[in-house]
Design a protein around this motif. Structure first.
Motif, PDB file in Angstrom:
ATOM      1  N   UNK A 182       0.818  -1.209   0.000  1.00  0.00           N
ATOM      2  CA  UNK A 182       0.000   0.000   0.000  1.00  0.00           C
ATOM      3  C   UNK A 182       0.857   1.267   0.000  1.00  0.00           C
ATOM      4  N   UNK A 183       2.149   1.101   0.153  1.00  0.00           N
ATOM      5  CA  UNK A 183       3.093   2.213   0.198  1.00  0.00           C
ATOM      6  C   UNK A 183       4.480   1.630  -0.052  1.00  0.00           C
ATOM      7  N   UNK A 184       5.502   2.462  -0.236  1.00  0.00           N
ATOM      8  CA  UNK A 184       6.863   1.920  -0.334  1.00  0.00           C
ATOM      9  C   UNK A 184       7.210   1.135   0.928  1.00  0.00           C
ATOM     10  N   UNK A 185       8.033   0.102   0.784  1.00  0.00           N
ATOM     11  CA  UNK A 185       8.377  -0.720   1.945  1.00  0.00           C
ATOM     12  C   UNK A 185       9.487  -0.067   2.764  1.00  0.00           C
ATOM     13  N   UNK A 186       9.580  -0.486   4.010  1.00  0.00           N
ATOM     14  CA  UNK A 186      10.658  -0.073   4.897  1.00  0.00           C
ATOM     15  C   UNK A 186      11.435  -1.332   5.263  1.00  0.00           C
ATOM     16  N   UNK A 187      12.586  -1.518   4.649  1.00  0.00           N
ATOM     17  CA  UNK A 187      13.372  -2.733   4.838  1.00  0.00           C
ATOM     18  C   UNK A 187      13.712  -2.990   6.303  1.00  0.00           C
ATOM     19  N   UNK A 213      14.579 -10.922   1.176  1.00  0.00           N
ATOM     20  CA  UNK A 213      15.097 -10.326  -0.056  1.00  0.00           C
ATOM     21  C   UNK A 213      14.122 -10.507  -1.214  1.00  0.00           C
ATOM     22  N   UNK A 214      13.561 -11.695  -1.343  1.00  0.00           N
ATOM     23  CA  UNK A 214      12.651 -11.968  -2.458  1.00  0.00           C
ATOM     24  C   UNK A 214      11.327 -11.233  -2.289  1.00  0.00           C
ATOM     25  N   UNK A 215      10.881 -11.080  -1.053  1.00  0.00           N
ATOM     26  CA  UNK A 215       9.654 -10.320  -0.808  1.00  0.00           C
ATOM     27  C   UNK A 215       9.834  -8.857  -1.211  1.00  0.00           C
ATOM     28  N   UNK A 216      10.911  -8.254  -0.769  1.00  0.00           N
ATOM     29  CA  UNK A 216      11.147  -6.847  -1.088  1.00  0.00           C
ATOM     30  C   UNK A 216      11.326  -6.650  -2.593  1.00  0.00           C
ATOM     31  N   UNK A 217      11.982  -7.607  -3.241  1.00  0.00           N
ATOM     32  CA  UNK A 217      12.149  -7.530  -4.697  1.00  0.00           C
ATOM     33  C   UNK A 217      10.807  -7.621  -5.411  1.00  0.00           C
ATOM     34  N   UNK A 218       9.940  -8.488  -4.930  1.00  0.00           N
ATOM     35  CA  UNK A 218       8.614  -8.642  -5.526  1.00  0.00           C
ATOM     36  C   UNK A 218       7.793  -7.371  -5.344  1.00  0.00           C
ATOM     37  N   UNK A 219       7.857  -6.778  -4.161  1.00  0.00           N
ATOM     38  CA  UNK A 219       7.132  -5.529  -3.915  1.00  0.00           C
ATOM     39  C   UNK A 219       7.676  -4.403  -4.805  1.00  0.00           C
ATOM     40  N   UNK A 220       8.995  -4.378  -4.987  1.00  0.00           N
ATOM     41  CA  UNK A 220       9.600  -3.347  -5.840  1.00  0.00           C
ATOM     42  C   UNK A 220       9.227  -3.528  -7.309  1.00  0.00           C
ATOM     43  N   UNK A 221       8.905  -4.760  -7.693  1.00  0.00           N
ATOM     44  CA  UNK A 221       8.495  -5.023  -9.080  1.00  0.00           C
ATOM     45  C   UNK A 221       7.068  -4.551  -9.323  1.00  0.00           C
ATOM     46  N   UNK A 222       6.145  -4.982  -8.478  1.00  0.00           N
ATOM     47  CA  UNK A 222       4.731  -4.652  -8.688  1.00  0.00           C
ATOM     48  C   UNK A 222       4.443  -3.170  -8.441  1.00  0.00           C
ATOM     49  N   UNK A 223       4.901  -2.646  -7.313  1.00  0.00           N
ATOM     50  CA  UNK A 223       4.620  -1.266  -6.911  1.00  0.00           C
ATOM     51  C   UNK A 223       3.143  -0.927  -7.140  1.00  0.00           C
ATOM     52  N   UNK A 224       2.298  -1.739  -6.560  1.00  0.00           N
ATOM     53  CA  UNK A 224       0.859  -1.569  -6.745  1.00  0.00           C
ATOM     54  C   UNK A 224       0.364  -0.205  -6.276  1.00  0.00           C
ATOM     55  N   UNK A 225       1.021   0.354  -5.281  1.00  0.00           N
ATOM     56  CA  UNK A 225       0.614   1.653  -4.757  1.00  0.00           C
ATOM     57  C   UNK A 225       0.846   2.775  -5.770  1.00  0.00           C
ATOM     58  N   UNK A 226       1.687   2.517  -6.784  1.00  0.00           N
ATOM     59  CA  UNK A 226       1.884   3.509  -7.839  1.00  0.00           C
ATOM     60  C   UNK A 226       0.877   3.319  -8.975  1.00  0.00           C
ATOM     61  N   UNK A 227       0.492   2.079  -9.224  1.00  0.00           N
ATOM     62  CA  UNK A 227      -0.504   1.814 -10.271  1.00  0.00           C
ATOM     63  C   UNK A 227      -1.909   2.180  -9.811  1.00  0.00           C
ATOM     64  N   UNK A 228      -2.163   1.992  -8.520  1.00  0.00           N
ATOM     65  CA  UNK A 228      -3.442   2.388  -7.921  1.00  0.00           C
ATOM     66  C   UNK A 228      -3.116   3.402  -6.821  1.00  0.00           C
TER      67      UNK A 228
END
Length: 275
Positions: free
Chosen positions: A88-93, A113-128
């Motif tokens: 819903x927003x950028x992640x905080x590692x 690492x894989x979770x943060x990479x997946x979130x950085x790929x989708x960036x759903x909060x930017x598309x919606x």
């Protein structure tokens, strides 16, 4: 013996094993038990009421179990979801433990690492840009005082950036309106109040909303006009192929390696096998 009698007998035989399937083993809760004994601030707020209602034979209803909104873990879980999740927003590692594990019905287990990479790929909060979990019902798990459960019903509008699916594939915004179904989420914290475990997308009522009965990112894809395959052999093969054989550098269905041992001792299921 009538046909109905035979069917009843068969049904009882089939359903009986399921009764024991939901009884956790002692090994499942060994890690959380150690945390409980070492952290007084995470003391189970329902311990007294549970003991009083399970040891007696009274038919009266037990006290209603609910949690003060000012509970520090409730407040922290709410903050994580809205401002640090990557969804819903950028992640905080820094909010996530090194032995973090993500799990949903279709996706996971994912290590940190894989979770943060997946979130950085989708960036759903930017598309919606107006993506909102509308979270409610926060409560502490009576069996695990380090785990916060709550519900979400996602809403948003696909009118922002193109939806990035990874490997150079993206979907242009089309103005689709997201009306999500109610989903169950949970956040489990470690002794440092880092997120150790995050579960999302477990749908409570698949007949609500316009996500075709799916939650989390899969539900958003469906609402945005990007149909996602239902669980089955085809989806399992596709997830295996794209993860193990021709992996990309974006979103992942599961982590093929470096999954924390505390999770692998608990489950060997991967990706949509968790549905």
């Amino acid at each position: 013996m009538t046909i109905r009698t035979i069917l009843v007998v068969v049904a009882c035989c089939v359903s009986t094993p399921l009764v024991g399937a939901f009884v956790p083993s002692s090994s499942t809760h060994s890690s959380s038990t150690s945390i409980k004994t070492s952290i007084d601030v995470f003391k189970n707020p329902f311990a007294d009421s549970i003991a009083s209602t399970t040891n007696g034979s009274s038919s009266a209803a037990p006290p209603i179990q609910t949690t003060n909104a000012n509970n520090p873990l409730i407040k922290l879980a709410n903050e994580i979801v809205y401002t640090k999740s990557g969804f819903y927003s950028p992640h905080d590692e820094s909010a996530y433990a090194d032995d973090f594990v993500f799990r949903g019905p279709y996706i996971g287990p994912l290590n940190k690492a894989d979770y943060l990479q997946t979130m950085d790929t989708f960036k759903l909060h930017e598309s919606l840009p107006d993506l909102n979990p509308n979270a409610w019902g926060y409560n502490i798990d009576p069996k695990d005082p380090n785990r916060v459960w709550f519900m979400v019903r996602n809403t948003g509008t696909f009118d922002g950036a193109p939806l990035n699916l990874g490997s150079g594939v993206s979907i242009p915004p089309n103005g689709a309106v997201l009306d999500g179904c109610p989903e169950t989420f949970s956040v489990t914290f470690d002794e440092d109040r880092k997120v150790k475990h995050l579960t999302v997308g477990y749908v409570a009522d698949r007949f609500e909303g316009n996500t075709k009965g799916d939650g989390a990112a899969v539900g958003i894809f469906n609402a945005a006009g990007v149909p996602f395959p239902k669980p089955g052999p085809l989806l399992r093969f596709a997830q295996y192929l794209l993860t193990e054989i021709i992996p990309g550098d974006g979103a992942m269905s599961y982590s093929p390696k470096d999954v924390p041992e505390w999770w692998t001792e608990k489950s060997t299921e991967i990706a949509s096998e968790g549905y």
